[in-house]
Design a protein around this motif. Structure first.
Motif, PDB file in Angstrom:
ATOM      1  N   ASN A 332      52.314 -26.455  26.809  1.00  0.00           N
ATOM      2  CA  ASN A 332      51.876 -26.646  28.200  1.00  0.00           C
ATOM      3  C   ASN A 332      50.756 -27.674  28.276  1.00  0.00           C
ATOM      4  O   ASN A 332      50.736 -28.515  29.181  1.00  0.00           O
ATOM      5  CB  ASN A 332      51.378 -25.322  28.793  1.00  0.00           C
ATOM      6  N   ASP A 365      42.430 -28.329  27.489  1.00  0.00           N
ATOM      7  CA  ASP A 365      43.001 -29.674  27.497  1.00  0.00           C
ATOM      8  C   ASP A 365      42.353 -30.498  28.606  1.00  0.00           C
ATOM      9  O   ASP A 365      41.641 -29.951  29.438  1.00  0.00           O
ATOM     10  CB  ASP A 365      44.526 -29.612  27.712  1.00  0.00           C
ATOM     11  N   THR A 384      57.225 -22.334  37.855  1.00  0.00           N
ATOM     12  CA  THR A 384      57.118 -23.606  37.132  1.00  0.00           C
ATOM     13  C   THR A 384      56.923 -24.751  38.117  1.00  0.00           C
ATOM     14  O   THR A 384      57.412 -24.678  39.237  1.00  0.00           O
ATOM     15  CB  THR A 384      58.362 -23.866  36.250  1.00  0.00           C
ATOM     16  N   THR A 385      56.210 -25.783  37.673  1.00  0.00           N
ATOM     17  CA  THR A 385      56.103 -26.979  38.509  1.00  0.00           C
ATOM     18  C   THR A 385      56.897 -28.116  37.852  1.00  0.00           C
ATOM     19  O   THR A 385      56.821 -29.250  38.278  1.00  0.00           O
ATOM     20  CB  THR A 385      54.631 -27.409  38.669  1.00  0.00           C
ATOM     21  N   LYS A 386      57.605 -27.747  36.776  1.00  0.00           N
ATOM     22  CA  LYS A 386      58.336 -28.794  36.053  1.00  0.00           C
ATOM     23  C   LYS A 386      59.716 -29.025  36.667  1.00  0.00           C
ATOM     24  O   LYS A 386      60.236 -28.155  37.383  1.00  0.00           O
ATOM     25  CB  LYS A 386      58.436 -28.410  34.578  1.00  0.00           C
ATOM     26  N   THR A 392      61.379 -23.373  32.207  1.00  0.00           N
ATOM     27  CA  THR A 392      61.968 -22.119  32.702  1.00  0.00           C
ATOM     28  C   THR A 392      60.939 -21.337  33.515  1.00  0.00           C
ATOM     29  O   THR A 392      61.291 -20.443  34.270  1.00  0.00           O
ATOM     30  CB  THR A 392      62.411 -21.220  31.531  1.00  0.00           C
ATOM     31  N   GLY A 393      59.659 -21.623  33.290  1.00  0.00           N
ATOM     32  CA  GLY A 393      58.617 -20.840  33.961  1.00  0.00           C
ATOM     33  C   GLY A 393      58.426 -19.488  33.296  1.00  0.00           C
ATOM     34  O   GLY A 393      57.837 -18.576  33.869  1.00  0.00           O
ATOM     35  N   LEU A 396      54.391 -18.799  30.073  1.00  0.00           N
ATOM     36  CA  LEU A 396      53.124 -18.061  30.209  1.00  0.00           C
ATOM     37  C   LEU A 396      53.343 -16.575  30.446  1.00  0.00           C
ATOM     38  O   LEU A 396      52.549 -15.753  29.996  1.00  0.00           O
ATOM     39  CB  LEU A 396      52.291 -18.661  31.350  1.00  0.00           C
TER      40      LEU A 396
END
Ligand SMILES: Nc1ncnc2c1ncn2[C@@H]1O[C@H](COP(=O)(O)OP(=O)(O)OP(=O)(O)O)[C@@H](O)[C@H]1O
Ligand SMILES: [Mg+2]
Length: 434
Positions: A332, A365, A384-386, A392-393, A396
């Motif tokens: 992440n 980070d 998820t924001t991807k 996949t969300g 985490l």
């Protein structure tokens, strides 16, 4: 000559008109005001010490607070030049003048320390200060000594007087009460925050329990057809006889693999595969994960560093699951850094710290950071924001499930580098004594 004066209660505040009395009243009023307005213990102590020093006209003064175990005094605040050397240093209550004051719960004036065996010369040696006379008052709350307020050397070279001691005693008792109040206030807030955190965990585990039942059923139903699809794809690909386009076939296989991966994450997330926990060195897991990300090129163009406490860090855990947690966090972090597109340095810093019976590992980070609204959502499954097909969300939420299974906690906050810091707290596995 040793001038040892014991506290005579009735003498305090009994001489209106006397300048010491006025000064003391004034000082107590000022301290009263400060106590109401300062919410930080160390600031409060600093103010009290400075004001006392001024009114008594001493060259130096300090506050020493008793530690939790009650056998050491910790220099909490020092004024008069030795601040840096003494701050946070500890002395035993079994020796020294301050130790005597704690053990006997009585104040003391020693106007010539060179003739007093109780005087601890080591402190002067460490600071370079030359103590001539010393005056100490115990800080008492409900008959319990919580520390010592002390003043050293009068600026005009004269002896400390009974009036000086009375001033010190008045301040010590007001300060003791203020410190105790602040401590009680702080522990009430800590308890409140802890309760909120526990409620949050409970809510989460209830959610997990219901999701778990559902997932176990779905996983069984979906894993079977997925296995058949994968088996057939692999067979067709290896035999090379297929009239299918190999590219399409590979796509079918990759999608099936992805489905199988989601099912595996869901099972972990819903606690259906309970791990075996064994004593392990968390540092080994962390170093392995960081090296693995370096070898695979995941951290290319990123400065990934570790700032770990010395020696091994033993916890009761499942090595492959903890590896999964930190791989997810690093993945992440790498994604967030790449998304932020920084050109002025890209950092991931993995830190370990021990706090009492807990170890705290943080992964920080300097990526995009997480907006305020999203901070509370990132641990939700499927958040998820991807891009579709990329995330996949479940990364985490799986981390959270694993950490919970390890009796730990995971949280996130934004950091001063502009990115996010994920913090994993796990209970330490104490050394076994045979
Ligand atoms: N270090 C980070 N910095 C900024 N945002 C983050 C960070 N870690 C997680 N996030 C946010 O939290 C979301 C959820 O993360 P999570 O790991 O659960 O899923 P994902 O990474 O999107 O998908 P997957 O882990 O399955 O690849 C991410 O999509 C991202 O928006
Ligand atoms: Mg992820």
């Amino acid at each position: 000559m040793v001038n040892e004066t014991e506290y005579r209660e009735k003498q305090i505040l009994t001489r209106p008109g006397d300048s010491q009395y006025e000064a003391r009243l004034n000082l107590l009023n000022k301290i009263g005001d400060k106590v109401g307005s300062v919410s930080d213990l160390s600031k409060l102590v600093a103010q009290i010490v400075k004001m006392t020093q001024r009114v008594i006209d001493a060259s130096a003064s300090s506050v020493l607070l008793l530690d939790d175990r009650g056998d050491e005094l910790v220099f909490d605040f020092v004024s008069g030049g030795a601040e840096n050397t003494l701050r946070d240093s500890r002395i035993s209550t079994q020796s020294g003048i301050a130790g005597w004051v704690v053990r006997n719960s009585k104040p003391l004036i020693v106007n010539d320390v060179s003739t007093d065996k109780r005087f601890n010369k080591q402190i002067d040696k460490a600071t370079g200060f030359v103590t001539r006379s010393i005056m100490c008052a115990p800080m008492i709350v409900q008959r319990r000594v919580i520390g010592v307020l002390e003043a050293l050397n009068k600026n005009d070279g004269t002896d400390f007087t009974v009036q000086n001691l009375e001033t010190l005693l008045s301040v010590a008792s007001t300060a003791a009460m203020a410190i105790e109040n602040l401590r009680l206030h702080k522990s009430a807030i800590d308890e409140y925050e802890n309760r909120i955190r526990m409620q949050e965990q409970l809510r989460h585990s209830q959610l997990l329990a219901s999701l778990g039942e559902m997932t176990a059923g779905i996983a069984h139903e979906i894993n079977n057809p997925l296995s058949s699809i994968l088996l057939l794809c692999n067979l067709m690909l290896s035999e090379g006889k297929s009239s299918w386009n190999r590219k399409d076939l590979k796509m079918v296989r990759d999608e099936a693999r992805r489905g199988a991966k989601i099912m595996k994450s869901l099972l972990t997330y819903s606690h259906q595969s309970s791990p075996r926990l064994r004593r392990l060195d968390l540092h080994k897991v962390l170093n392995r994960v960081i090296n693995m990300r370096r070898y695979t090129g995941g951290t290319r163009n990123i400065d990934a560093s570790a700032d770990l406490t010395a020696g091994p860090l033993h916890v009761k855990g499942n090595s492959s699951q903890l590896t999964q947690v930190f791989v997810n966090l690093l993945l992440n972090a790498e994604d967030a850094i790449r998304e932020a597109g920084r050109t002025d340095g890209r950092y991931i810093i993995v830190t370990s710290r021990i706090h009492g019976k807990w170890v705290e590992v943080s992964v920080a980070d300097n990526g995009t950071g997480i907006s305020k609204e999203k901070l509370s959502q990132v641990f939700n499954p499927f958040f998820t924001t991807k891009a579709i097909g990329k995330g996949t969300g479940l990364g985490l939420s799986t981390c959270q499930a694993i950490v919970t299974d390890h009796n730990g906690l995971i949280r996130v906050e934004n950091n001063h580098m502009g990115g996010a810091t994920f913090i994993v707290e796990l209970p330490l596995d104490p050394v076994k004594r045979s």
